[in-house]
Scaffold this motif. Structure first.
Motif, mmCIF file in Angstrom:
data_model
loop_
_atom_site.group_PDB
_atom_site.id
_atom_site.type_symbol
_atom_site.label_atom_id
_atom_site.label_comp_id
_atom_site.label_asym_id
_atom_site.label_seq_id
_atom_site.Cartn_x
_atom_site.Cartn_y
_atom_site.Cartn_z
ATOM 1 N N ARG A 57 9.009 -3.455 9.034
ATOM 2 C CA ARG A 57 7.852 -3.176 9.711
ATOM 3 C C ARG A 57 6.663 -3.799 8.454
ATOM 4 O O ARG A 57 7.233 -4.023 7.358
ATOM 5 N N ASP A 80 5.201 -2.999 5.627
ATOM 6 C CA ASP A 80 5.290 -2.228 5.445
ATOM 7 C C ASP A 80 5.246 -1.981 4.219
ATOM 8 O O ASP A 80 6.637 -2.461 2.876
ATOM 9 N N SER A 81 4.317 -2.566 3.236
ATOM 10 C CA SER A 81 4.694 -3.383 1.856
ATOM 11 C C SER A 81 5.505 -1.958 0.947
ATOM 12 O O SER A 81 6.478 -2.503 -0.031
ATOM 13 N N GLU A 91 7.112 1.011 2.038
ATOM 14 C CA GLU A 91 8.834 0.595 2.637
ATOM 15 C C GLU A 91 9.199 -0.474 2.275
ATOM 16 O O GLU A 91 10.818 -0.122 2.047
#
Length: 634
Positions: free
Chosen positions: A452, A454-455, A457
């Protein structure tokens, strides 16, 4: 393997438990049959688990034992494992432990011992072996046991009383009494000189070994060298002769001396001799360090029985320089030699290694061959074949796969667009603590691509992996590296002195997890490690169940307290507790031969781990892991 470690984790206990081993007869004679009964402790081995008795048999003269692995049969009705074996007629002494090949009961680090008797009395050689086995100078052998100089001294006293003309016993008695502080250095040197003036059997390997030690302790280097040369000339078949050359190899100060010593070893001994492959590979590495690949090729012609590892060294030398065409012929030689030696290798196990240890070394060799071939394929742009070979190497290495293998496999997978597989390999490497800056960079990129974008996460997953990797490292530590050395009360109550004159003993620290760091102000690696020790102190200083003690030893002054006070004054950045061993009694009693050396004690005052030396800032994690794993055990 990791799942198995997690399952075993529920059984953790900080009690240093030991099973009960009984040997019949308890005092066997030469060549006797010995019956075995072993009742395991329930927290170490599962009921009915397959166990072996590992018997390390020593002759009178040879330094290394012969290992025998005796299968034990489980008796379900009694819960006892039984077996039997016959001592070799040349055996005078043996050390025993019980285990699976990977997990062992070492009887609290002491091992069980067999002293061979004759007419109801232990053999003289058995007493000497029992004494020297307690010196604590063996770091890596499977027969390593807890040092016990007091018992060694008593045994040697018995020998010199009963056999007053035994030269080696007198030498070792003086050695032990010096280490215990029973003889001051001047008196010890005087006694050694008196002994060396007496005639001794120069055809006896045990006596010559003792004489060499005495000459080294007296720093009589000319006489020492002369006696060594006599051994190398007259008795090259002795284990001592090989040891002399290997020690010289380790101590060589210049390249020419190193190379000459290694070549001398190869001239004296043939392939299959213990130490031959190690000396050959060491020589190849030395030559390549000075960029002398042509000399390596010439060496292969002069000594044509070339170890597989030596061919791999030269092949990887050229692969590091991106010259696959020069590496290719050596890769071919490596593979051909490996295939030729593979079957013979099954029958070449060194006498002191267990089957599990030899199988591991065989796996590592197979992994090296496959990984070297994979690198050549990759540089020849045969990427798919390289990936397959890298995977085979990873399978062969198992838990011993080097970080570089993971890096190279990830890179090859990404070249062909196998990003999911590359991400899985990155994750595996991190969980095995084979991570590197390169692998973490690859992990971050692949996570954002595969999982993903998403930094936040990503950061959470990296933290989770760090924690999980630490958990697995600590489980491996507990099950694979524990020493279980129980301190004798004399050592537990040995006084450590603070700069202010206050006294501390290890016994007073029971109930706490203890890191005991042995250091000296003149020791550069000790000073390099101190910023990490300070960092550790700051992390744990508020915990009442942790004690960190920096113990000054071997300081080159008699004013130890003043030396500590001066060190504190000149190094205000270090606030961890400082103590001095004013009589240097701790190092010999714990088998310390170099510093820095660290010991990690559990809440019961049992030494569970030891670390030697300083390598890099990664040492901080190793120290923290050992403290944390002991804190988890009550």
């Amino acid at each position: 393997m990791y799942a198995a470690l997690l399952l075993l984790g529920v059984l953790w206990s900080s009690l240093a438990l030991s099973g009960e081993l009984r040997l019949y007869p308890p005092n066997p004679e030469r060549g006797s049959s010995v019956s075995v009964e072993y009742r395991p402790d329930s927290l170490r081995f599962a009921p009915g688990e397959y166990l072996w008795l590992y018997v390390y048999e020593f002759t009178e003269h040879q330094a290394y034992p012969t290992l025998r692995e005796i299968p034990l049969e489980y008796q379900r009705t009694t819960g006892v494992h039984v077996g039997a074996f016959r001592l070799d007629t040349a055996t005078v002494f043996a050390l025993c432990k019980v285990g699976t090949g990977h997990l062992f009961d070492t009887h609290h680090g002491q091992l069980w011992e067999i002293l061979v008797h004759e007419r109801g009395k232990p053999l003289r050689a058995a007493l000497i072996r029992a004494a020297t086995s307690r010196f604590g100078l063996i770091h890596d052998g499977g027969w390593r046991r807890m040092p016990d100089l007091e018992t060694a001294e008593r045994l040697l006293q018995q020998v010199v009383r009963e056999y007053p003309n035994d030269f080696a016993a007198h030498i070792w008695l003086v050695a032990v009494q010096g280490r215990l502080g029973m003889l001051d250095p001047q008196r010890q040197q005087q006694r050694l000189r008196e002994l060396l003036q007496q005639p001794y059997p120069q055809e006896s390997e045990a006596d010559v070994r003792a004489a060499l030690w005495a000459l080294g302790a007296l720093r009589e280097h000319k006489r020492l060298t002369m006696l060594e040369e006599q051994v190398l000339t007259r008795f090259p078949h002795w284990e001592l002769a090989r040891e002399i050359l290997l020690v010289r190899l380790n101590r060589a100060a210049i390249a020419q001396e190193y190379i000459a010593t290694a070549e001398r070893f190869l001239r004296l001994y043939s392939s299959g001799t213990p130490g031959y492959d190690e000396a050959y590979v060491a020589l190849v590495r030395a030559l390549l360090q000075y960029d002398r690949p042509d000399s390596v090729a010439a060496l292969f012609r002069r000594f044509p029985t070339v170890p597989v590892e030596a061919y791999a060294e030269l092949a990887n030398y050229w692969l590091e320089r991106r010259q696959p065409e020069k590496a290719a012929p050596w890769v071919q030689h490596m593979r051909a030699t490996y295939e030729h030696q593979r079957l013979a290798r099954l029958h070449r196990r060194p006498k002191h290694l267990s089957t599990a240890e030899w199988e591991r070394s065989t796996r590592i060799l197979s992994g090296l061959v496959l990984a070297t071939e994979a690198r050549l394929l990759r540089q020849n742009r045969r990427v798919e074949e390289a990936i397959e070979r890298f995977q085979q190497a990873r399978s062969a290495y198992q838990d011993d796969a080097p970080t570089e293998l993971f890096e190279q496999l990830v890179e090859a997978l990404r070249v062909v667009g196998q990003n999911k597989n590359a991400f899985a390999v990155c994750t595996e490497a991190i969980l095995q603590s084979k991570d590197s800056d390169t692998l973490w960079a690859q992990f971050r990129e692949l996570f954002l691509q595969v999982v993903r974008a998403d930094s936040l996460e990503l950061q959470q997953e990296m933290l989770r992996l760090h924690e999980r990797a630490a958990e697995l490292r600590r489980q491996r530590l507990w099950w694979q590296e524990r020493l279980e050395w129980q301190l004798p009360e004399t050592l537990a109550n040995y006084p450590l002195i603070s700069p202010a004159g206050d006294t501390l003993t290890l016994a007073q620290l029971r109930g706490k997890v203890v890191l005991l760091d042995l250091w000296a102000s003149w020791c550069r690696p000790c000073m390099q490690s101190f910023p990490l020790l300070q960092k550790l102190w700051e992390l744990y200083r508020e915990r009442p169940d942790v004690a960190i003690v920096a113990l000054n030893v071997w300081e080159r002054t008699e004013e130890r307290r003043k030396a500590l006070a001066d060190f504190r004054l000149n190094n205000p950045q270090y606030s961890f507790p400082l103590y001095a061993d004013e009589h240097d009694g701790i190092p010999p009693r714990l088998g310390v031969t170099g510093i820095p050396t660290q010991f990690f004690l559990d809440r019961h005052g049992v030494i569970q781990f030891r670390r030697i030396g300083y390598r890099s800032e990664k040492d901080f994690l190793e120290m923290q892991d050992r403290l944390e794993v002991l804190l988890q055990h009550r």
